[in-house]
Write an enzyme that holds these catalytic residues in place. Sequence first.
Site, PDB file in Angstrom:
ATOM      1  N   ASP A  83      -2.824   7.531  -8.017  1.00 20.19           N
ATOM      2  CA  ASP A  83      -2.869   6.727  -6.809  1.00 20.19           C
ATOM      3  C   ASP A  83      -4.355   6.711  -6.482  1.00 20.19           C
ATOM      4  O   ASP A  83      -4.570   7.340  -5.269  1.00 20.19           O
ATOM      5  CB  ASP A  83      -2.003   7.446  -5.807  1.00 20.19           C
ATOM      6  N   CYS A 112      -4.698  -0.286  -5.359  1.00 23.91           N
ATOM      7  CA  CYS A 112      -4.725  -0.955  -4.018  1.00 23.91           C
ATOM      8  C   CYS A 112      -5.867  -1.729  -3.803  1.00 23.91           C
ATOM      9  O   CYS A 112      -6.153  -2.255  -2.957  1.00 23.91           O
ATOM     10  CB  CYS A 112      -4.824   0.152  -2.957  1.00 23.91           C
TER      11      CYS A 112
END
Length: 394
Positions: A298, A338
């Site tokens: 992530d 993201c």
Amino acid sequence: MNKIILNKGKDKAAWQLHPWVFSGAIQQKVGKIKSGEVVAVYNFDDEFIAYGVYNNGSRVAVRLLEWNPANEINENWWRLRVQKAVNNRKHLLKADNDTVRLIFAEADFLPGLIADKYADFISIQVHAAGVEQVKSIIVDELVNLLSPKGIYERSDLKSREHEGLPDTNGLLWGENPPEFVDIVENGIHYKVNIVDGQKSGFYCDQRENRYLTAQYVKGKRVLDCFCYSGGFTLNAFREGANEVVSVDSSALAIETLKSNVIHNKFDASKHTAIQSDVNKYLRSLGEQGEKFDVIVLDPPKYAPSRSTLEKASRAYKDLNRRGLLLLESGGLLATFSCSGAMDIDTFKQVIAWAALDAGKEIQFIRQFTQPEDHPVRASFPEGEYLKGLLVRVL
């Protein structure tokens, strides 16, 4: 009212409710318009399109707010928009979840404004000069609606430079948050540092993805990369992971994570927390022949704009290649981006290239996205930034 007239043929996006008017689309400015002031936007044929907020130093020269000419942009307008955004999310606030994004900028017709609720405190970020002008109204309405203990501003953002705004952090209302605010997400407790933590203090956009990924970890060995304060780690322990290794370059993140493990009464003997550059650590794990059952990647935003997408794609590919090399047949990789500039199809292609380079055959078995408190406005697809894939190694 001050008036903006667009060049001929440059009004299509505005008519279609897209909230940005770029400086190159403007044909004429009527009146002495200052940054942060409300303007009426017209097309080349002098037809009203929308009201918006002007900024003379930004590439996004006008952030459009309202397309109905009868709805004046006044104090009541701002209060009603805040009310609608908050009311749309109140059902998400429960005993086992007291953390939620209250306002998500353009998605809530409040461009340039982010507001997150962390237990009894609210953290806000102001990206645009127009919101800076009405910040006191926003704060007052949030107090009326939610009665928080305090509202703290974390507007230390690069985007403020383009708006001609200085960085500003500090208390806006009520009492200062403690060093760590105790929040609950998915029934798990976290200590959140609103004042010095990353972004506004916590990444609540991964709430659902943490829970979903954890459904695959029972009895498994898990590697959580870019772990921050432990969202994926803590969910993994709750769902019965046998061992979790968590990695982050931030010393504060690692110390907070260790505290969160103890705070939730998880078995600290099954947890290893490593402060390291993730790519460097993945390389060393590969050299040591280490293997994991489930790996979470992530990373921060690698592609802040489309111009950086090619470079970012190489970075994503290399990161995921290193992760895949640590998985054997049946292993799972939960990988995320993201970066709004990278769409899901491009991300799939990058992961496919990473698998090819790693000599792995893979399947995509689940797609992840952002939760409902981070909605995507139909006329603003740029708001869809978070995507992820659950990958099985064959």
